[in-house]
Enzyme design. Structure first.
Site, PDB file in Angstrom:
ATOM      1  N   HIS A  12       0.825  -1.200   0.000  1.00 38.30           N
ATOM      2  CA  HIS A  12       0.000   0.000   0.000  1.00 38.30           C
ATOM      3  C   HIS A  12       0.870   1.265   0.000  1.00 38.30           C
ATOM      4  O   HIS A  12       2.030   1.254   0.410  1.00 38.30           O
ATOM      5  CB  HIS A  12      -0.917   0.023   1.228  1.00 38.30           C
ATOM      6  CG  HIS A  12      -0.165  -0.016   2.524  1.00 38.30           C
ATOM      7  ND1 HIS A  12       0.404   1.105   3.099  1.00 38.30           N
ATOM      8  CD2 HIS A  12       0.143  -1.039   3.346  1.00 38.30           C
ATOM      9  CE1 HIS A  12       1.007   0.786   4.213  1.00 38.30           C
ATOM     10  NE2 HIS A  12       0.873  -0.521   4.401  1.00 38.30           N
ATOM     11  N   GLU A  92      -2.519  -7.153   7.176  1.00 35.81           N
ATOM     12  CA  GLU A  92      -1.309  -6.824   7.924  1.00 35.81           C
ATOM     13  C   GLU A  92      -1.168  -7.736   9.139  1.00 35.81           C
ATOM     14  O   GLU A  92      -2.164  -8.302   9.624  1.00 35.81           O
ATOM     15  CB  GLU A  92      -1.380  -5.360   8.368  1.00 35.81           C
ATOM     16  CG  GLU A  92      -0.241  -4.866   9.255  1.00 35.81           C
ATOM     17  CD  GLU A  92       1.095  -4.858   8.559  1.00 35.81           C
ATOM     18  OE1 GLU A  92       1.648  -5.955   8.355  1.00 35.81           O
ATOM     19  OE2 GLU A  92       1.587  -3.751   8.249  1.00 35.81           O
TER      20      GLU A  92
END
Length: 221
Positions: A12, A92
């Site tokens: 990201h 994550e």
């Protein structure tokens, strides 16, 4: 089996948490957004990725976090050629819920001493836990290759640690080898490219912060 020509992993863009550790005390990790810099990084990465894919079809798998959703949409892929699916196993590493910044810093130091793969955050995950769920996702991905019309491109929109662990699992790197590698930068990519033999290679290695110590370690990037 319709193996894709390439598997592209992208981290990201820069998020609020990348520039302000204190934000974790009031905003859940999964809800952190991209910064203006992160949005720019993603637009620039999108230009390169769209050129890479050209008119070919794409199967995208996207971590369920806000910053990864924003990254995927910011790439500007053609919706007529792109199938997208949210994939929670690409999320994550879990560090727990709302976090105390000082406690997180203490745990990061402990992780550096203990090892990123085995250290488990309080009320969270270890790198080994993430490795296990990435391995489960890979089994799903392998089965998807059985479809005769599977697209020639796979895109994984995910996180730095998850990218390293995906490659560790795919290329059978040792734990020691994994520990030598640094996360890619925000909106940075790595690609698995298929060769004439049907085996994949990594387009470029991850940066290293130290050399591997184990005699078992082999780097196949």
């Amino acid at each position: 089996m319709a193996k894709p020509r390439r598997i592209v992993l992208i981290r990201h863009g820069e998020s609020q948490g990348n520039v302000d550790d204190a934000i974790y005390e009031r905003v859940p990790d999964h809800a952190l957004a991209l910064t203006a810099t992160g949005q720019r990084q993603v637009r620039e990465a999108g230009e390169q990725i769209r050129e890479l894919f050209g008119n070919e079809r794409v199967q995208a798998f996207v971590s369920p976090y806000r910053r990864t959703h924003q990254t995927f949409h910011g790439l500007g892929l053609d919706p007529d050629r792109t199938r997208a699916k949210e994939e929670p196993r690409l999320r994550e590493q879990d560090w727990g819920n709302y976090q105390d910044a000082e406690d997180v810093q203490r745990q990061r130091k402990a992780r550096d001493a203990y090892g990123h793969f085995f250290y488990r955050f309080a009320q969270g995950e270890s790198g080994a836990d993430v490795y296990d769920r990435v391995g489960a996702f890979l089994e799903t991905l392998y089965r998807a290759f059985d479809a005769p019309d599977f697209p020639p491109n796979v895109l994984l929109v995910t996180h730095g640690l998850t990218m390293r662990l995906f490659c560790m699992r795919w290329f059978h790197w040792t734990v020691d080898e994994f520990e030598c590698l640094s996360n890619p930068g925000n909106a940075e990519t790595r690609m698995l490219l298929i060769g004439p033999s049907g085996r994949y290679r990594l387009d470029r290695p991850f940066e290293r912060w130290r050399l591997a110590e184990s005699g078992l370690a082999r780097y196949h990037g």
